[in-house]
Motif scaffolding. Structure first.
Motif, PDB file in Angstrom:
ATOM      1  N   UNK A  45       0.829  -1.204   0.000  1.00 51.59           N
ATOM      2  CA  UNK A  45       0.000   0.000   0.000  1.00 51.59           C
ATOM      3  C   UNK A  45       0.862   1.252   0.000  1.00 51.59           C
ATOM      4  N   UNK A  46       1.921   1.247   0.786  1.00 53.44           N
ATOM      5  CA  UNK A  46       2.828   2.389   0.834  1.00 53.44           C
ATOM      6  C   UNK A  46       3.515   2.587  -0.503  1.00 53.44           C
ATOM      7  N   UNK A  47       4.010   1.516  -1.094  1.00 55.90           N
ATOM      8  CA  UNK A  47       4.667   1.627  -2.392  1.00 55.90           C
ATOM      9  C   UNK A  47       3.694   2.113  -3.460  1.00 55.90           C
ATOM     10  N   UNK A  48       2.456   1.632  -3.416  1.00 55.89           N
ATOM     11  CA  UNK A  48       1.439   2.088  -4.358  1.00 55.89           C
ATOM     12  C   UNK A  48       1.170   3.578  -4.170  1.00 55.89           C
ATOM     13  N   UNK A  49       1.088   4.015  -2.934  1.00 53.73           N
ATOM     14  CA  UNK A  49       0.888   5.432  -2.627  1.00 53.73           C
ATOM     15  C   UNK A  49       2.034   6.274  -3.193  1.00 53.73           C
ATOM     16  N   UNK A  50       3.243   5.723  -3.155  1.00 56.56           N
ATOM     17  CA  UNK A  50       4.420   6.430  -3.655  1.00 56.56           C
ATOM     18  C   UNK A  50       4.524   6.390  -5.178  1.00 56.56           C
ATOM     19  N   UNK A  51       3.671   5.601  -5.820  1.00 57.73           N
ATOM     20  CA  UNK A  51       3.681   5.545  -7.277  1.00 57.73           C
ATOM     21  C   UNK A  51       4.325   4.294  -7.846  1.00 57.73           C
ATOM     22  N   UNK A  52       4.641   3.323  -7.009  1.00 58.86           N
ATOM     23  CA  UNK A  52       5.222   2.063  -7.478  1.00 58.86           C
ATOM     24  C   UNK A  52       4.083   1.087  -7.719  1.00 58.86           C
ATOM     25  N   UNK A  53       3.953   0.630  -8.963  1.00 55.53           N
ATOM     26  CA  UNK A  53       2.864  -0.278  -9.306  1.00 55.53           C
ATOM     27  C   UNK A  53       3.039  -1.625  -8.602  1.00 55.53           C
ATOM     28  N   UNK A  54       1.928  -2.265  -8.256  1.00 56.83           N
ATOM     29  CA  UNK A  54       1.952  -3.528  -7.507  1.00 56.83           C
ATOM     30  C   UNK A  54       2.764  -4.623  -8.187  1.00 56.83           C
ATOM     31  N   UNK A  55       2.714  -4.692  -9.503  1.00 55.64           N
ATOM     32  CA  UNK A  55       3.405  -5.769 -10.218  1.00 55.64           C
ATOM     33  C   UNK A  55       4.919  -5.585 -10.263  1.00 55.64           C
ATOM     34  N   UNK A  56       5.419  -4.436  -9.814  1.00 55.68           N
ATOM     35  CA  UNK A  56       6.865  -4.194  -9.810  1.00 55.68           C
ATOM     36  C   UNK A  56       7.555  -4.758  -8.575  1.00 55.68           C
ATOM     37  N   UNK A  57       6.782  -5.180  -7.585  1.00 55.42           N
ATOM     38  CA  UNK A  57       7.341  -5.662  -6.325  1.00 55.42           C
ATOM     39  C   UNK A  57       6.717  -7.009  -5.989  1.00 55.42           C
ATOM     40  N   UNK A  58       7.543  -7.919  -5.500  1.00 62.28           N
ATOM     41  CA  UNK A  58       7.047  -9.233  -5.120  1.00 62.28           C
ATOM     42  C   UNK A  58       7.673  -9.603  -3.784  1.00 62.28           C
ATOM     43  N   UNK A  59       6.835  -9.861  -2.800  1.00 62.73           N
ATOM     44  CA  UNK A  59       7.301 -10.310  -1.494  1.00 62.73           C
ATOM     45  C   UNK A  59       6.998 -11.793  -1.376  1.00 62.73           C
ATOM     46  N   UNK A  60       8.025 -12.583  -1.180  1.00 62.44           N
ATOM     47  CA  UNK A  60       7.837 -14.027  -1.035  1.00 62.44           C
ATOM     48  C   UNK A  60       8.980 -14.603  -0.210  1.00 62.44           C
ATOM     49  N   UNK A  61       8.745 -15.748   0.387  1.00 60.74           N
ATOM     50  CA  UNK A  61       9.764 -16.408   1.190  1.00 60.74           C
ATOM     51  C   UNK A  61      10.412 -17.498   0.348  1.00 60.74           C
ATOM     52  N   UNK A  62      11.734 -17.489   0.307  1.00 61.64           N
ATOM     53  CA  UNK A  62      12.482 -18.519  -0.397  1.00 61.64           C
ATOM     54  C   UNK A  62      13.581 -19.000   0.535  1.00 61.64           C
ATOM     55  N   UNK A  63      13.632 -20.294   0.754  1.00 64.32           N
ATOM     56  CA  UNK A  63      14.660 -20.890   1.606  1.00 64.32           C
ATOM     57  C   UNK A  63      16.008 -20.887   0.887  1.00 64.32           C
ATOM     58  N   UNK A  64      17.074 -20.928   1.637  1.00 62.52           N
ATOM     59  CA  UNK A  64      18.414 -20.975   1.058  1.00 62.52           C
ATOM     60  C   UNK A  64      18.615 -22.220   0.201  1.00 62.52           C
ATOM     61  N   UNK A  65      17.846 -23.251   0.453  1.00 62.12           N
ATOM     62  CA  UNK A  65      17.975 -24.493  -0.320  1.00 62.12           C
ATOM     63  C   UNK A  65      17.142 -24.476  -1.600  1.00 62.12           C
TER      64      UNK A  65
END
Length: 53
Positions: free
Chosen positions: A3-23
């Motif tokens: 929501x903050x990034x969208x407010x700042x003008x960063x489109x949702x599809x430009x950012x991805x938050x996900x968990x990835x293990x080192x393995x």
């Protein structure tokens, strides 16, 4: 955060938050490849930079 990034003008599809293990190197590579492809297809982010009037 999105929501903050969208407010700042960063489109949702430009950012991805996900968990990835080192393995999960292959999964990480796939996620990054997909994300960079989407961002390149979107072109420059026009929301962050506006021409001075």
């Amino acid at each position: 955060m999105k929501n903050l990034l969208n407010y700042m003008g960063v489109e949702n599809d430009r950012v991805n938050f996900t968990w990835v293990s080192a393995s999960e190197g292959a999964r990480f590579a796939d996620l990054i490849t997909d994300l960079t492809g989407k961002v390149k297809a979107m072109g420059p982010n026009k929301g962050l930079f506006r021409k001075a009037e």
